[in-house]
Scaffold this motif. Structure first.
Motif, PDB file in Angstrom:
ATOM      1  N   TRP A 199       0.832  -1.208   0.000  1.00 43.24           N
ATOM      2  CA  TRP A 199       0.000   0.000   0.000  1.00 43.24           C
ATOM      3  C   TRP A 199       0.865   1.256   0.000  1.00 43.24           C
ATOM      4  CZ3 TRP A 199      -0.368   3.860   3.743  1.00 43.24           C
ATOM      5  CH2 TRP A 199      -1.409   4.781   3.559  1.00 43.24           C
ATOM      6  N   ARG A 202       2.743   1.727  -3.435  1.00 42.57           N
ATOM      7  CA  ARG A 202       1.830   2.148  -4.496  1.00 42.57           C
ATOM      8  C   ARG A 202       1.414   3.605  -4.330  1.00 42.57           C
ATOM      9  NH1 ARG A 202      -0.555  -1.676  -7.734  1.00 42.57           N
ATOM     10  NH2 ARG A 202      -2.463  -0.453  -7.912  1.00 42.57           N
ATOM     11  N   SER A 205       4.491   5.772  -5.250  1.00 40.20           N
ATOM     12  CA  SER A 205       4.885   5.674  -6.658  1.00 40.20           C
ATOM     13  C   SER A 205       4.159   6.681  -7.533  1.00 40.20           C
ATOM     14  CB  SER A 205       4.633   4.249  -7.177  1.00 40.20           C
ATOM     15  OG  SER A 205       5.457   3.319  -6.501  1.00 40.20           O
TER      16      SER A 205
END
Length: 346
Positions: A199, A202, A205
């Protein structure tokens, strides 16, 4: 030839949000039930020659996946070659061993301390060394990993070469017991950590840190000219990866109830790096797949004794020749490659 990865990505893109949510929930439920797979008739196939399936599922499989996700931030996302990642794993483990045996703190109270000390170590290592690049950075990180191990061997507070025994298990949570005869609890806590790391990665990112890491990985000089504070974001990557390694070390120490310097050799760093490269640098799902295969395969073929290293190495050489970008390469790399081809054709 059909590319299964592209086929799966296309199917995923076509699904609406309810279908995706349903798929993820079902997948998580199946992964959560993995420890019970060893209770059925095919448990003889899953068990390894030395350890039970449930024990191997926790270490090395779960631990390797967790550490590979942490190293993926450094190597896969930022393009920094770290050969001393085992040092942060060792710092977390020794923090749990020392505080767990000499204080009244339990493992859940020690966990943030171990992560914090590993993160501070990452910052202290990164500040003077992250100005280096390529092989020079790799050599410095390799030296740091060896320094931590040698300090543990020669320090009385770490038990010297004999290590530290009687590290306490974590206290129960919601009725889930953590003990050597109950590996399910350890697997579930590692699974929770893996999900939290996924989590976090992501989320980062798609935000400024992720874009900065991508720019540094592609061309650090250009990123610097474009105004990206490269040293700051490289330290971010190093410290976050170090914290994840420290968390894995704390759980490892409480699970094995014993730590010694020999557990934190250079080979561990190489194996974790191999998981990242083998699965696909920068791709979370590729790293998870690579970590699972490279952690379980050597344990499964342990019955062939020393020859297993030859078989393991041969398998790596063959796969990396067939799939040089890893089993599941980064999606962005493929998009950039396709865009370049389209521009050339025009």
């Amino acid at each position: 030839m059909i590319n299964l990865r592209d086929f799966g990505a296309e199917k995923w893109e076509k699904w609406n949000r309810p279908k995706r949510t349903t798929f993820v929930v079902i997948l998580l439920a199946l992964v959560t039930l993995l420890p019970f797979a060893g209770d059925y008739s095919f448990s003889n196939f899953l068990n390894t020659p030395i350890s039970s399936y449930q024990a191997v599922l926790v270490y090395p499989v779960g631990m390797f996946v967790l550490m590979a996700l942490g190293l993926n931030i450094v190597v896969g996302k930022s393009g920094l070659l770290d050969l001393g990642y085992v040092a942060f794993f060792a710092i977390g483990a020794y923090t749990a061993a020392i505080l767990g045996t000499k204080t009244h703190l339990n493992i859940w109270e020690i966990l943030p301390i171990g992560m914090g000390l590993a993160m501070i170590s990452g910052v202290l290592l990164g500040l003077p060394t992250l100005r280096l690049r390529g092989d020079y950075l790799a050599i410095v990180t390799l030296g740091f990993g060896e320094i931590v191990r040698i300090v543990a061997v020669n320090n009385r507070s770490t038990g010297g070469p004999n290590g530290i025994a009687n590290v306490p298990n974590p206290p129960s949570i919601l009725g889930v017991r953590f003990a050597l005869d109950n590996m399910q609890g350890f697997f579930w806590i590692i699974l929770v950590m893996i999900l939290l790391v996924i989590w976090m990665v992501r989320r980062l990112s798609v935000r400024r840190p992720g874009r900065a890491w991508e720019a540094i990985r592609q061309d650090e000089d250009v990123a610097m000219l474009m105004g990206v504070p490269t040293l700051r974001y490289k330290i971010w990557a190093f410290s976050i990866g170090a914290a994840i390694g420290g968390a894995a070390g704390v759980i490892f120490a409480s699970k094995s109830m014993y730590v010694a310097p020999d557990m934190f050799s250079f080979n561990v760093s190489v194996l974790i790096l191999s998981c990242v490269v083998f699965g696909g640098m920068g791709n979370i799902w590729g790293v998870i797949l690579g970590g699972t295969i490279l952690a379980y395969l050597p344990e499964r073929i342990r019955f062939i004794s020393n020859a297993r290293q030859l078989v393991f190495g041969l398998a790596l050489v063959i796969i990396m020749n067939v799939r040089p970008d890893g089993l599941l390469p980064r999606k962005k790399r493929e998009k950039i490659h396709k865009a370049g081809e389209a521009t050339t054709n025009v």
